[in-house]
Design an enzyme around this catalytic site. Structure first.
Site, PDB file in Angstrom:
ATOM      1  N   SER A 126     -51.331  75.544  83.154  1.00  0.00           N
ATOM      2  CA  SER A 126     -51.120  74.393  82.301  1.00  0.00           C
ATOM      3  C   SER A 126     -52.556  73.757  81.812  1.00  0.00           C
ATOM      4  O   SER A 126     -53.818  74.124  82.539  1.00  0.00           O
ATOM      5  CB  SER A 126     -50.710  73.014  82.846  1.00  0.00           C
ATOM      6  N   GLN A 127     -52.707  73.585  80.459  1.00  0.00           N
ATOM      7  CA  GLN A 127     -53.785  73.124  79.896  1.00  0.00           C
ATOM      8  C   GLN A 127     -54.121  71.586  80.414  1.00  0.00           C
ATOM      9  O   GLN A 127     -53.449  70.869  80.113  1.00  0.00           O
ATOM     10  CB  GLN A 127     -53.981  73.239  78.403  1.00  0.00           C
TER      11      GLN A 127
ATOM     12  N   TYR B  94     -39.191  67.499  91.039  1.00  0.00           N
ATOM     13  CA  TYR B  94     -39.811  66.960  92.055  1.00  0.00           C
ATOM     14  C   TYR B  94     -39.018  66.290  93.203  1.00  0.00           C
ATOM     15  O   TYR B  94     -39.108  66.569  94.398  1.00  0.00           O
ATOM     16  CB  TYR B  94     -40.625  65.780  91.598  1.00  0.00           C
TER      17      TYR B  94
ATOM     18  N   HIS C 288     -47.707  63.772  91.487  1.00  0.00           N
ATOM     19  CA  HIS C 288     -47.479  64.250  90.235  1.00  0.00           C
ATOM     20  C   HIS C 288     -45.929  63.620  89.372  1.00  0.00           C
ATOM     21  O   HIS C 288     -45.720  63.644  88.141  1.00  0.00           O
ATOM     22  CB  HIS C 288     -47.264  65.712  90.174  1.00  0.00           C
TER      23      HIS C 288
ATOM     24  N   SER D  99     -46.202  69.292  76.527  1.00  0.00           N
ATOM     25  CA  SER D  99     -45.906  68.009  76.597  1.00  0.00           C
ATOM     26  C   SER D  99     -44.836  67.547  75.476  1.00  0.00           C
ATOM     27  O   SER D  99     -44.719  68.089  74.346  1.00  0.00           O
ATOM     28  CB  SER D  99     -47.170  67.096  75.963  1.00  0.00           C
TER      29      SER D  99
ATOM     30  N   PRO E 194     -51.794  67.605  92.149  1.00  0.00           N
ATOM     31  CA  PRO E 194     -53.103  68.175  91.702  1.00  0.00           C
ATOM     32  C   PRO E 194     -54.060  67.469  92.332  1.00  0.00           C
ATOM     33  O   PRO E 194     -54.249  66.237  92.505  1.00  0.00           O
ATOM     34  CB  PRO E 194     -52.881  68.125  90.160  1.00  0.00           C
TER      35      PRO E 194
HETATM   36  N1  COA Z   1     -57.301  78.135  63.849  1.00  0.00           N
HETATM   37  C1  COA Z   1     -58.347  77.299  64.005  1.00  0.00           C
HETATM   38  N2  COA Z   1     -58.109  76.155  64.785  1.00  0.00           N
HETATM   39  C2  COA Z   1     -56.624  75.775  65.483  1.00  0.00           C
HETATM   40  C3  COA Z   1     -55.652  76.723  65.233  1.00  0.00           C
HETATM   41  C4  COA Z   1     -56.025  77.875  64.131  1.00  0.00           C
HETATM   42  N3  COA Z   1     -55.135  78.911  64.171  1.00  0.00           N
HETATM   43  N4  COA Z   1     -54.928  76.242  65.786  1.00  0.00           N
HETATM   44  C5  COA Z   1     -55.180  75.223  66.528  1.00  0.00           C
HETATM   45  N5  COA Z   1     -56.265  74.977  66.135  1.00  0.00           N
HETATM   46  C6  COA Z   1     -57.248  73.820  66.745  1.00  0.00           C
HETATM   47  C7  COA Z   1     -56.343  72.456  66.575  1.00  0.00           C
HETATM   48  O1  COA Z   1     -56.397  71.911  65.470  1.00  0.00           O
HETATM   49  C8  COA Z   1     -57.023  71.590  67.705  1.00  0.00           C
HETATM   50  O2  COA Z   1     -58.347  71.126  67.011  1.00  0.00           O
HETATM   51  P1  COA Z   1     -58.970  69.815  67.561  1.00  0.00           P
HETATM   52  O3  COA Z   1     -59.848  70.336  68.662  1.00  0.00           O
HETATM   53  O4  COA Z   1     -59.891  69.264  66.724  1.00  0.00           O
HETATM   54  O5  COA Z   1     -57.984  68.987  67.941  1.00  0.00           O
HETATM   55  C9  COA Z   1     -57.530  72.801  68.624  1.00  0.00           C
HETATM   56  O6  COA Z   1     -57.492  73.891  68.071  1.00  0.00           O
HETATM   57  C10 COA Z   1     -56.590  72.737  69.713  1.00  0.00           C
HETATM   58  O7  COA Z   1     -55.172  73.024  69.563  1.00  0.00           O
HETATM   59  P2  COA Z   1     -54.502  74.314  70.417  1.00  0.00           P
HETATM   60  O8  COA Z   1     -55.323  74.844  71.190  1.00  0.00           O
HETATM   61  O9  COA Z   1     -53.386  74.887  69.590  1.00  0.00           O
HETATM   62  O10 COA Z   1     -53.698  73.239  71.081  1.00  0.00           O
HETATM   63  P3  COA Z   1     -53.097  71.798  71.631  1.00  0.00           P
HETATM   64  O11 COA Z   1     -54.428  71.171  71.766  1.00  0.00           O
HETATM   65  O12 COA Z   1     -52.429  71.267  70.492  1.00  0.00           O
HETATM   66  O13 COA Z   1     -52.638  71.951  73.058  1.00  0.00           O
HETATM   67  C11 COA Z   1     -50.666  72.138  74.147  1.00  0.00           C
HETATM   68  C12 COA Z   1     -51.182  72.797  73.079  1.00  0.00           C
HETATM   69  C13 COA Z   1     -49.251  73.035  74.627  1.00  0.00           C
HETATM   70  C14 COA Z   1     -51.398  72.330  75.690  1.00  0.00           C
HETATM   71  C15 COA Z   1     -50.349  70.713  74.201  1.00  0.00           C
HETATM   72  O14 COA Z   1     -49.149  70.438  73.142  1.00  0.00           O
HETATM   73  C16 COA Z   1     -49.743  70.151  75.418  1.00  0.00           C
HETATM   74  O15 COA Z   1     -48.335  69.861  75.541  1.00  0.00           O
HETATM   75  N6  COA Z   1     -50.719  69.390  76.197  1.00  0.00           N
HETATM   76  C17 COA Z   1     -49.896  68.867  77.472  1.00  0.00           C
HETATM   77  C18 COA Z   1     -50.161  69.678  78.658  1.00  0.00           C
HETATM   78  C19 COA Z   1     -49.881  69.137  79.897  1.00  0.00           C
HETATM   79  O16 COA Z   1     -48.878  68.358  80.156  1.00  0.00           O
HETATM   80  N7  COA Z   1     -50.661  69.474  80.847  1.00  0.00           N
HETATM   81  C20 COA Z   1     -51.004  68.691  81.946  1.00  0.00           C
HETATM   82  C21 COA Z   1     -50.123  69.282  83.202  1.00  0.00           C
HETATM   83  S1  COA Z   1     -50.079  68.201  84.568  1.00  0.00           S
END
Ligand code: COA
Length: 635
Positions: A570-571, A74, A329, A444, A87
């Site tokens: 990104s998610q 940044y 951001h 994250s 954003p």
């Molecule tokens: N089978 C069935 N379910 C599964 C699975 C599998 N193999 N792997 C994961 N899941 C489930 C998880 O248990 C979780 O369940 P919940 O909805 O009950 O909590 C769900 O699926 C989602 O998990 P997953 O898609 O693997 O990812 P996550 O939610 O852990 O997210 C990242 C992953 C990388 C996006 C997250 O760790 C992250 O870093 N987020 C921040 C991103 C960010 O900073 N964004 C903003 C930018 S400005």
């Protein structure tokens, strides 16, 4: 106390680096990088000394990488904030019948922000914990404390941050028709103002702004400039004591509330042959249109001057009921912002609607900020308006809801939803261009002290093998300039490309499983603090500090390719019907945020019209084909 961000070993990071280069560089470039790495890590190379330097830094500091990362991401980025950095978030629209409804809603937002601030000040913020992958680990909460009352400041070489201070009085800035009003919301002698008092203050501003006879200077538009240019303009403004005070009030305000008149329905709808993008949502506006409003305000003719893009939180309320946020951001990732706003919206939705009680406003009306504008600044405002308009017209933005399934189906396939969506984005890109590109996904690192993000690199050899196999039998599909006029919007377009593969489903599934396993591995590595990007950045900065010159590791072709993110993703998960989007980070790239819901996925795809290689709606169409094909493969 949270653990410190780890530092992977040199061997680990260099091996991973070579692995991520493989699908995106030529064999010659890869060979060159291999020998550069060999030299870097050799006993007489600089690698070991630089690694030692980082390990010492880790001992001495809470987060050895924090300022390296903040500056790189940044503070040292000279690009204008709108589109390139800030954003925009669209929240579920409200229903306004009169201006009183607008003022009441704004007052409730402000009141709840104040309650949140009081909770922060009293140390009542609930500790968040990781919900998967070593579930239950506490997460760093520092970002929440930086959201209210902070502001970025431009610098000719490097920006800086004004961070919130504990104060006995607090105020908000209200922007309406390019006017700014300072609304006190907490006084030293009597505490927080009531909701009614705030509503009447807001109403004063909303009634005052349209009645003014003169066109106010659009000072806010100067914040859309390149950072060095805005830094110069700001210095010029600061020559006048009146402006010094105004800027101080804006920078120290808890947040800005911008009241907008909605931008036209057809705004930047180029590329869709006139058909609106996304789902219809509010007063005839589609979601892409609302996202434009939140990201940049629509240009100097509309609301771009009604902003201060340096401000961390700018809540935007339109007269037609749509509303959202533009946020700077650097203090925080989107997740903290989404949590804060969605929590407030839920509280407001539970409150009974209120009739105006007609109570008198015993407070003096809010102060309108008057600016002292010299001819040079006047000139700069018109130049900044012209530049901002050009940049805004170039933004190709498409909000796309994929409705065939969401994370429930993906989980039932025993795949991580995030991994699945990342692979869909890879396939969508491959279908259009026949190759993969350097891809950024934010991961994250809040499990660590002052953790922010590292980069999940989703373009892997495994993803490439799978994407190639999925597309066998499909013709080349590379975007051509002439294609850009076509209508690729997904809504109302039932033409489906018939795709087939020469491989058996079992083989494709096996390739998919390998790609998903690799993607999961990289994701977990990153969120557990063993990503490679932060480490490489640390080594590069240590090299700059210690050696005074850059090792070839950080200047060769491969490094440049690896750091030109043609797909920046990104998610941003939201629990309400909201979404957040942003622009691409390179001229020929795509931005792609996504928000998985149980039965649908919302994507915000962005590109630039000026690129002859990209098209947001065309990418969305390819994404739809990819997600459909993945469902057919796995169900
Ligand atoms: N089978 C069935 N379910 C599964 C699975 C599998 N193999 N792997 C994961 N899941 C489930 C998880 O248990 C979780 O369940 P919940 O909805 O009950 O909590 C769900 O699926 C989602 O998990 P997953 O898609 O693997 O990812 P996550 O939610 O852990 O997210 C990242 C992953 C990388 C996006 C997250 O760790 C992250 O870093 N987020 C921040 C991103 C960010 O900073 N964004 C903003 C930018 S400005």
């Amino acid at each position: 106390m949270l653990p410190k961000v780890p530092i992977p070993t040199l061997t680990q990071t260099m091996a991973e680096y070579l692995r991520v280069l493989q699908p995106i560089v030529t064999p010659q470039q890869l060979e060159r990088s291999r020998s550069v790495i060999k030299q870097f890590t050799a006993p007489n190379g600089p690698g070991a000394t630089l690694q030692r330097h980082l390990l010492d830094k880790r001992e001495a500091e809470d987060n050895w990488a924090y300022y390296y990362w903040l500056n790189d991401m940044y503070m040292d980025n000279p690009l204008p904030l709108p589109i390139n950095s800030n954003p925009g978030m669209v929240l579920p629209p409200r229903k306004f019948t009169t201006v009183n409804d607008i003022a009441r809603f704004a007052a409730r937002l402000i009141d709840n922000l104040m309650l949140h601030k009081e909770m922060l000040d009293s140390g009542g913020l609930v500790q968040e914990r990781a919900t998967s992958r070593e579930k239950g680990q506490p997460l760093c909460m520092a970002q929440y404390y930086r959201l209210l009352g902070s502001c970025r400041r431009p610098g000719e070489i490097r920006d800086s941050q004004y961070l919130p201070q504990q104060r006995s009085d607090e105020h908000m800035i209200i922007c309406c028709r390019n006017q700014m009003y300072c609304v006190p919301v907490k006084a030293g002698d009597r505490g927080r103002l009531t909701e009614d008092e705030i509503a009447s203050q807001v109403l004063c501003a909303l009634n005052d702004a349209p009645c003014l006879r003169y066109d106010p200077p659009r000072v806010g538009i100067l914040t859309t400039g390149t950072r060095p240019q805005w830094a110069k303009d700001r210095q010029l403004l600061l020559l006048e004591p009146q402006n010094v005070r105004n800027i101080e009030l804006v920078e120290q305000a808890l947040a800005l509330i911008c009241f907008d008149e909605s931008i036209p329905l057809t705004f930047n709808a180029r590329g869709f042959n006139g058909s609106p993008a996304g789902a219809h949502y509010c007063a005839g506006r589609d979601e892409s249109n609302m996202a434009h409003e939140m990201i940049h305000g629509g240009g100097s003719k509309y609301n771009t001057g009604n902003r201060w893009f340096d401000k961390t939180m700018q809540l935007i309320i339109c007269n037609d009921g749509s509303w959202g946020l533009c946020y700077e951001h650097s203090p925080s990732e989107g997740i903290a912002v989404v949590q804060l706003l969605e929590g407030i919206v839920k509280k407001i939705d539970e409150m009974p609607s209120r009739e105006e009680n007609g109570s008198q406003n015993y407070l003096p009306p809010p102060e309108r900020l008057e600016w002292s504008i010299c001819p040079e600044i006047e000139q700069r405002i018109s130049e900044a308006s012209r530049d901002a308009d050009r940049n805004i017209e170039d933004l190709d933005f498409y909000v796309y809801r994929y409705r065939s399934y969401g994370k429930n189906f993906i989980k039932a396939c025993q795949v991580s939803p995030d991994v699945f969506i990342q692979l869909a984005l890879q396939l969508a890109y491959f279908k259009l261009y026949g190759h993969l590109v350097s891809t950024y996904e934010s991961a994250s690192t809040r499990r660590f002290m002052l953790g922010r993000v590292d980069c999940i690199r989703s373009a892997s050899m495994e993803a490439l093998e799978w994407a190639k196999a999925m597309c066998q039998g499909e013709g080349a599909n590379v975007t051509l300039e002439s294609d850009k006029e076509d209508d690729y919007s997904c809504e109302g377009n039932d033409i489906k490309k018939v795709t087939f593969s020469i491989y058996s489903r079992d083989h494709l599934r096996e390739l998919f499983r390998c790609a998903a396993a690799r993607q999961t591995e990289v994701m977990v590595q990153n969120i557990l603090g063993h990503g490679i990007d932060i480490h490489l950045l640390g080594l590069r900065e240590a090299c700059r500090e210690k050696e005074g010159n850059m090792h070839e590791l950080f200047t060769d072709e491969s490094y440049k390719i690896a750091n030109c993110f043609l797909l920046s993703t990104s998610q941003v998960a939201c629990s309400t019907n909201s979404f957040m989007g942003y622009g691409p980070v390179t001229p020929h790239g795509y931005g792609a945020s996504y928000n998985p819901h149980p039965n649908e996925i919302i994507f915000c795809i962005s590109a630039f019209f000026s690129s002859d290689k990209t098209s947001a709606s065309r990418f969305a169409r390819s994404l739809q084909d990819s997600l459909d094909a993945m469902r057919d493969l796995l169900s």
